[in-house]
Design an enzyme around this catalytic site. Structure first.
Site, PDB file in Angstrom:
ATOM      1  N   HIS A 149       0.792  -1.233   0.000  1.00  0.00           N
ATOM      2  CA  HIS A 149       0.000   0.000   0.000  1.00  0.00           C
ATOM      3  C   HIS A 149       0.818   1.272   0.000  1.00  0.00           C
ATOM      4  O   HIS A 149       0.284   2.354  -0.188  1.00  0.00           O
ATOM      5  CB  HIS A 149      -0.935   0.032   1.207  1.00  0.00           C
ATOM      6  CG  HIS A 149      -0.228   0.373   2.482  1.00  0.00           C
ATOM      7  ND1 HIS A 149       0.634  -0.478   3.107  1.00  0.00           N
ATOM      8  CD2 HIS A 149      -0.244   1.505   3.234  1.00  0.00           C
ATOM      9  CE1 HIS A 149       1.099   0.088   4.197  1.00  0.00           C
ATOM     10  NE2 HIS A 149       0.597   1.291   4.303  1.00  0.00           N
TER      11      HIS A 149
HETATM   12  N1  UDP Z   1      -3.714  -4.575   9.007  1.00  0.00           N
HETATM   13  C1  UDP Z   1      -5.003  -5.067   9.200  1.00  0.00           C
HETATM   14  N2  UDP Z   1      -5.698  -5.519   8.109  1.00  0.00           N
HETATM   15  C2  UDP Z   1      -5.169  -5.537   6.851  1.00  0.00           C
HETATM   16  C3  UDP Z   1      -3.841  -5.067   6.678  1.00  0.00           C
HETATM   17  C4  UDP Z   1      -3.141  -4.574   7.778  1.00  0.00           C
HETATM   18  O1  UDP Z   1      -5.508  -5.067  10.313  1.00  0.00           O
HETATM   19  O2  UDP Z   1      -5.862  -5.950   5.916  1.00  0.00           O
HETATM   20  C5  UDP Z   1      -2.983  -4.054  10.179  1.00  0.00           C
HETATM   21  C6  UDP Z   1      -1.681  -4.741  10.431  1.00  0.00           C
HETATM   22  O3  UDP Z   1      -1.864  -5.908  11.191  1.00  0.00           O
HETATM   23  C7  UDP Z   1      -0.901  -3.680  11.167  1.00  0.00           C
HETATM   24  C8  UDP Z   1      -1.436  -2.393  10.598  1.00  0.00           C
HETATM   25  O4  UDP Z   1      -2.654  -2.715   9.937  1.00  0.00           O
HETATM   26  O5  UDP Z   1      -1.187  -3.707  12.547  1.00  0.00           O
HETATM   27  C9  UDP Z   1      -0.448  -1.840   9.630  1.00  0.00           C
HETATM   28  O6  UDP Z   1      -0.992  -0.795   8.979  1.00  0.00           O
HETATM   29  P1  UDP Z   1      -0.577  -0.383   7.503  1.00  0.00           P
HETATM   30  O7  UDP Z   1       0.127  -1.499   6.851  1.00  0.00           O
HETATM   31  O8  UDP Z   1      -1.796   0.179   6.877  1.00  0.00           O
HETATM   32  O9  UDP Z   1       0.369   0.879   7.754  1.00  0.00           O
HETATM   33  P2  UDP Z   1       1.906   1.046   8.123  1.00  0.00           P
HETATM   34  O10 UDP Z   1       2.232   0.160   9.271  1.00  0.00           O
HETATM   35  O11 UDP Z   1       2.702   0.776   6.899  1.00  0.00           O
HETATM   36  O12 UDP Z   1       2.013   2.488   8.516  1.00  0.00           O
END
Ligand code: UDP
Length: 356
Positions: A206
């Site tokens: 993403h």
């Molecule tokens: N997550 C979730 N469902 C999904 C994909 C990710 O609950 O379909 C959770 C994942 O377990 C983690 C968080 O979202 O705790 C991560 O968020 P994301 O990947 O959107 O953002 P980043 O961490 O890159 O800022």
């Protein structure tokens, strides 16, 4: 400190906020939550509030689907109005999104101290919106909660010891969440029945650094397609990525599902063979649940995972991705090392916030 305003807006922030919101009543801090609306779908927002029992936001700004500048600007205006009314003793922000920066900036301009959880992380790539948001937020924060030693060192290298700010290493609140909710997730989630019993690799994509570069995105899809021929690849697809794949007419062969709630995600992470991701949070969750991780980025803020051999950075290079996949298929690792505080990060931060 008695009354704080917390700003959240994006999926990872709901997960982080759940851990501290649970602690605040135990230390006598009143929390008022503002949801900026950056993520708004049921499966990107509401599900986390329900499952993790996060207190309902007192304010919802409903700001989304705008360019970075417009989004941040409108948030700034909306948050300022609330701060003028609520007059809190502090502003709590998490991570590195536009909501983080808008919350911090609105508060500091009103001389309200800013508390940044997940401070000091750096990818050293200022083309990433996340790097801009986290660097600026750190600079205007009074209380900096760092998840790792590397994060503390980053701040020291940037001269933060000379600023009127307190740096505290508290550990990673996402580990608190993973440990606290893991058994509830097992109990409540039926995702494994839904996807069927085959072995699988779990992947997420993403980040703008991939989705906004068609060549990179095509390569990643090609790499995942190739892995899918060996082991089923399941991707809970972020709405932004879905939209861009449609626009570019890229049709992946791997299994795409809707974004899942946190409980389903935990169960998928615990049950998969391996994780492939460009997410920051998911890289760590791989480690929490004893899985190797291949990261679809050139840099990571969670460098200790790479240094300890749990994570390999491959960017969007198909060959490197396949090579890393082969490496991890034959590798066994001991994941017992304590890199992130073993689940006590929120407890520590809440006590420090109450005493601030
Ligand atoms: N997550 C979730 N469902 C999904 C994909 C990710 O609950 O379909 C959770 C994942 O377990 C983690 C968080 O979202 O705790 C991560 O968020 P994301 O990947 O959107 O953002 P980043 O961490 O890159 O800022």
């Amino acid at each position: 400190m008695r009354k704080i305003v917390t700003v959240v807006g994006a999926r990872p922030q709901f997960i982080k906020a759940a851990t501290l919101s649970r602690q605040f009543p135990t230390v006598g801090v009143e929390e008022i939550i503002i949801h900026t609306g950056q993520h708004f779908d049921n499966n990107m927002s509401d599900v986390f509030f329900e499952e993790m029992e996060i207190p309902r936001p007192a304010y919802h700004l409903d700001i989304h689907n705008l360019t970075h500048g417009a989004m941040t600007g409108r948030m700034l205006e909306g948050i300022e109005k609330i701060l003028l009314k609520e007059k809190p003793d502090g502003m709590l922000v998490y991570g590195d999104t536009n909501s983080t920066l808008a919350g911090a900036l609105a508060a500091v301009k009103l001389n309200i101290p800013v508390i940044h959880v997940e401070a000091g992380l750096r990818s050293f790539n200022m083309e990433m919106p996340e790097e801009i948001n986290r660097t600026l937020t750190d600079r205007i924060s009074s209380l900096l909660f760092c998840p790792t030693d590397v994060a503390v060192q980053n701040l020291k290298r940037e001269g933060f010891e000379h600023f009127p700010a307190r740096i505290i290493k508290n550990g990673d609140v996402m580990q608190d969440a993973a440990l606290y909710y893991a058994s509830k997730a097992e109990e409540k989630s039926d995702i494994l029945q839904k996807i069927g019993g085959e072995k699988f690799v779990l992947a997420t994509i993403h980040r703008q650094e991939n989705t906004d570069h068609p060549e990179k995105l095509r390569n990643i899809v090609e790499g995942l397609n190739q892995i899918h021929r060996q082991v089923r690849v399941i991707v809970p697809l972020h709405p932004r990525t879905r939209k861009i794949l449609q626009q570019l007419s890229i049709i992946p062969n791997f299994t795409i599902i809707e974004p899942v709630g946190y409980f389903d995600m935990i169960v998928l992470e615990k049950s998969c063979e391996l994780i492939i991701t460009d997410s920051g949070g998911v890289q760590k969750e791989a480690f929490f649940f004893g899985k190797h991780c291949i990261t679809l980025r050139e840099q990571t803020e969670w460098i200790e995972l790479v240094e300890n051999g749990f994570n390999i950075l491959v960017g969007s290079d198909v060959e490197k991705l396949l090579q890393a996949f082969a490496t991890f298929q034959n590798k066994k690792s001991d994941f017992s090392i304590d890199l992130y505080g073993n689940g006590h990060a929120a407890e520590k931060a809440a006590k420090d916030i109450a005493a601030f």
